[in-house]
Design a protein around this motif. Structure first.
Motif, PDB file in Angstrom:
ATOM      1  N   ALA A  14     -64.373  37.542  96.607  1.00 38.88           N
ATOM      2  CA  ALA A  14     -63.140  36.901  96.153  1.00 38.88           C
ATOM      3  C   ALA A  14     -62.760  37.375  94.752  1.00 38.88           C
ATOM      4  N   THR A  15     -63.762  37.566  93.879  1.00 38.38           N
ATOM      5  CA  THR A  15     -63.462  38.087  92.539  1.00 38.38           C
ATOM      6  C   THR A  15     -62.925  39.509  92.624  1.00 38.38           C
ATOM      7  N   GLY A  16     -63.438  40.274  93.602  1.00 40.22           N
ATOM      8  CA  GLY A  16     -62.943  41.634  93.792  1.00 40.22           C
ATOM      9  C   GLY A  16     -61.495  41.648  94.251  1.00 40.22           C
ATOM     10  N   MET A  17     -61.139  40.723  95.142  1.00 38.61           N
ATOM     11  CA  MET A  17     -59.755  40.638  95.603  1.00 38.61           C
ATOM     12  C   MET A  17     -58.827  40.228  94.472  1.00 38.61           C
ATOM     13  N   ALA A  18     -59.259  39.272  93.660  1.00 37.37           N
ATOM     14  CA  ALA A  18     -58.442  38.821  92.534  1.00 37.37           C
ATOM     15  C   ALA A  18     -58.235  39.957  91.520  1.00 37.37           C
ATOM     16  N   ALA A  19     -59.291  40.736  91.288  1.00 36.28           N
ATOM     17  CA  ALA A  19     -59.196  41.845  90.341  1.00 36.28           C
ATOM     18  C   ALA A  19     -58.218  42.901  90.836  1.00 36.28           C
ATOM     19  N   GLN A  20     -58.282  43.228  92.126  1.00 37.59           N
ATOM     20  CA  GLN A  20     -57.378  44.251  92.661  1.00 37.59           C
ATOM     21  C   GLN A  20     -55.948  43.740  92.769  1.00 37.59           C
ATOM     22  N   GLU A  21     -55.782  42.438  92.953  1.00 37.88           N
ATOM     23  CA  GLU A  21     -54.437  41.869  92.950  1.00 37.88           C
ATOM     24  C   GLU A  21     -53.793  42.051  91.570  1.00 37.88           C
ATOM     25  N   LEU A  22     -54.573  41.800  90.516  1.00 40.26           N
ATOM     26  CA  LEU A  22     -54.066  42.026  89.159  1.00 40.26           C
ATOM     27  C   LEU A  22     -53.823  43.513  88.923  1.00 40.26           C
ATOM     28  N   ASN A  23     -54.696  44.350  89.430  1.00 34.83           N
ATOM     29  CA  ASN A  23     -54.545  45.793  89.283  1.00 34.83           C
ATOM     30  C   ASN A  23     -53.231  46.262  89.896  1.00 34.83           C
ATOM     31  N   VAL A  24     -52.909  45.751  91.085  1.00 31.18           N
ATOM     32  CA  VAL A  24     -51.655  46.116  91.744  1.00 31.18           C
ATOM     33  C   VAL A  24     -50.463  45.622  90.937  1.00 31.18           C
ATOM     34  N   GLN A  25     -50.591  44.434  90.333  1.00 35.37           N
ATOM     35  CA  GLN A  25     -49.506  43.906  89.512  1.00 35.37           C
ATOM     36  C   GLN A  25     -49.233  44.812  88.304  1.00 35.37           C
ATOM     37  N   VAL A  26     -50.307  45.294  87.674  1.00 34.87           N
ATOM     38  CA  VAL A  26     -50.152  46.201  86.532  1.00 34.87           C
ATOM     39  C   VAL A  26     -49.492  47.510  86.974  1.00 34.87           C
ATOM     40  N   ILE A  27     -49.948  48.055  88.095  1.00 28.83           N
ATOM     41  CA  ILE A  27     -49.380  49.304  88.603  1.00 28.83           C
ATOM     42  C   ILE A  27     -47.910  49.121  88.967  1.00 28.83           C
ATOM     43  N   SER A  28     -47.584  47.994  89.595  1.00 29.44           N
ATOM     44  CA  SER A  28     -46.192  47.762  89.996  1.00 29.44           C
ATOM     45  C   SER A  28     -45.291  47.643  88.772  1.00 29.44           C
ATOM     46  N   ASN A  29     -45.798  47.052  87.696  1.00 31.34           N
ATOM     47  CA  ASN A  29     -45.005  46.959  86.473  1.00 31.34           C
ATOM     48  C   ASN A  29     -44.772  48.340  85.864  1.00 31.34           C
ATOM     49  N   ASP A  70     -46.827  58.367  84.852  1.00 31.68           N
ATOM     50  CA  ASP A  70     -46.996  59.477  85.792  1.00 31.68           C
ATOM     51  C   ASP A  70     -46.920  58.904  87.209  1.00 31.68           C
ATOM     52  N   VAL A  71     -45.854  59.218  87.929  1.00 29.15           N
ATOM     53  CA  VAL A  71     -45.629  58.629  89.252  1.00 29.15           C
ATOM     54  C   VAL A  71     -46.761  58.961  90.217  1.00 29.15           C
ATOM     55  N   VAL A  72     -47.194  60.200  90.230  1.00 33.91           N
ATOM     56  CA  VAL A  72     -48.248  60.615  91.159  1.00 33.91           C
ATOM     57  C   VAL A  72     -49.539  59.844  90.894  1.00 33.91           C
ATOM     58  N   SER A  73     -49.882  59.715  89.624  1.00 33.25           N
ATOM     59  CA  SER A  73     -51.094  58.981  89.259  1.00 33.25           C
ATOM     60  C   SER A  73     -50.993  57.510  89.648  1.00 33.25           C
ATOM     61  N   GLU A  74     -49.822  56.924  89.419  1.00 33.48           N
ATOM     62  CA  GLU A  74     -49.635  55.513  89.755  1.00 33.48           C
ATOM     63  C   GLU A  74     -49.733  55.281  91.264  1.00 33.48           C
ATOM     64  N   MET A  75     -49.146  56.157  92.049  1.00 31.54           N
ATOM     65  CA  MET A  75     -49.209  56.000  93.498  1.00 31.54           C
ATOM     66  C   MET A  75     -50.634  56.166  94.007  1.00 31.54           C
ATOM     67  N   SER A  76     -51.372  57.104  93.402  1.00 35.94           N
ATOM     68  CA  SER A  76     -52.774  57.292  93.775  1.00 35.94           C
ATOM     69  C   SER A  76     -53.589  56.050  93.447  1.00 35.94           C
ATOM     70  N   ASP A  77     -53.345  55.483  92.249  1.00 35.90           N
ATOM     71  CA  ASP A  77     -54.055  54.269  91.852  1.00 35.90           C
ATOM     72  C   ASP A  77     -53.688  53.090  92.756  1.00 35.90           C
ATOM     73  N   LEU A  78     -52.420  53.045  93.180  1.00 43.57           N
ATOM     74  CA  LEU A  78     -51.973  51.959  94.055  1.00 43.57           C
ATOM     75  C   LEU A  78     -52.687  52.007  95.398  1.00 43.57           C
ATOM     76  N   ILE A  79     -52.826  53.205  95.950  1.00 47.31           N
ATOM     77  CA  ILE A  79     -53.523  53.354  97.227  1.00 47.31           C
ATOM     78  C   ILE A  79     -54.991  52.960  97.081  1.00 47.31           C
ATOM     79  N   ALA A  80     -55.618  53.385  95.987  1.00 45.87           N
ATOM     80  CA  ALA A  80     -57.026  53.040  95.758  1.00 45.87           C
ATOM     81  C   ALA A  80     -57.206  51.535  95.605  1.00 45.87           C
ATOM     82  N   ALA A  81     -56.278  50.882  94.898  1.00 39.94           N
ATOM     83  CA  ALA A  81     -56.364  49.429  94.715  1.00 39.94           C
ATOM     84  C   ALA A  81     -56.180  48.701  96.045  1.00 39.94           C
ATOM     85  N   GLN A  82     -55.263  49.197  96.857  1.00 38.53           N
ATOM     86  CA  GLN A  82     -55.035  48.596  98.173  1.00 38.53           C
ATOM     87  C   GLN A  82     -56.279  48.709  99.046  1.00 38.53           C
TER      88      GLN A  82
END
Length: 262
Positions: free
Chosen positions: A8-23, A225-237
């Motif tokens: 659950a802590t891992g899911m919460a962390a990745q949810e925040l990670n996605v929020q940062v990437i989306s911003n 960097d769009v490419v880097s952000e999209m790569s990070d988004l996929i990894a977070a997902q």
């Protein structure tokens, strides 16, 4: 089962990670925007058997321990203050800083905020102001009958007045730097305020030692960097999905265990 909480802590962390990437992605075209990243650390461990503990009366030492981790926590969303690319606009009051420093802005309550967004305009008094109407510091007023507005690399603002063939300096836009610029607090409108972490502001002159130069007719783009952000988004997902599978597996194991003891 501890695995449920850990995942659950891992899911919460990745949810925040996605929020940062989306911003970051949302502000891809925001002038002077500085991207953020999510930073994580592991939580406290349960030491079932400590490494180096004595294993027998003869004094043998265990080479490895048994440590059960408790999950992950977010420790910060540090902001990358690297230089963004400059985009030419041709507007006289579009300014960009190449190098260190921020434009200093006077707020209505008398405090100061700082920005890399040099999208400036003139108000009804001829002052150089931000999009919100707050004057750039030091305050510079352009006469309404002036022409040939020019800003050099030191931030000096010059105009040509009627009846004169030479330009006259009306003032100089200052540049402010901080010891730890990543410690500035974002407050919206592309602006920051100082904090104890950033250190006190150090006002200076553009294109002097330690300060960047001012470029007229250009704006600094976001350093995303769009490419880097999209790569990070996929990894977070993927990480989020894997943690969700752990929760599902742990739940099934608990149900199986419960069924055995009925």
């Amino acid at each position: 089962m501890q695995a449920l909480h850990t995942a659950a802590t891992g899911m919460a962390a990745q949810e925040l990670n996605v929020q940062v990437i989306s911003n970051n992605i949302a502000n891809l075209r925001t002038t002077g925007f500085k991207k953020q990243t999510a930073a994580f650390q592991d939580l406290i461990y349960e030491h079932v058997r400590r490494v180096g503990a004595q294993a027998s009366d003869q004094g043998t030492i265990v080479p490895v321990g048994v440590d059960i981790g408790g999950g992950v926590k977010t420790v910060g969303t540090p902001r990358s203050m690297t230089q963004g690319t400059l985009s030419q606009t041709g507007n006289d009051l579009d300014l960009a800083i190449s190098g260190e420093g921020f434009f200093k802005i006077l707020m209505p309550d008398g405090t100061f905020q700082y920005t890399r967004d040099g999208t400036f305009q003139m108000d009804n008094q001829g002052r150089v102001v931000t999009a919100q109407g707050n004057p750039v510091q030091p305050t510079i007023t352009i006469p309404n009958n002036a022409s040939g507005l020019a800003v050099n690399e030191q931030g000096q603002v010059s105009v040509t007045l009627p009846g004169s063939s030479t330009s006259a300096v009306q003032g100089q836009i200052g540049v402010t730097r901080f010891i730890n610029k990543a410690g500035l607090q974002p407050v919206g409108n592309n602006q920051f305020v100082e904090t104890p972490s950033s250190g006190p502001p150090q006002d200076g002159t553009a294109n002097s030692e330690g300060y960047g130069k001012v470029t007229q007719g250009s704006l600094e783009q976001a350093n995303v960097d769009v490419v880097s952000e999209m790569s990070d988004l996929i990894a977070a997902q993927r990480a989020y999905e894997m943690n969700a599978k752990v929760i599902s597996a742990a739940d099934q194991m608990m149900q199986s265990t419960t069924a055995l003891f009925r």
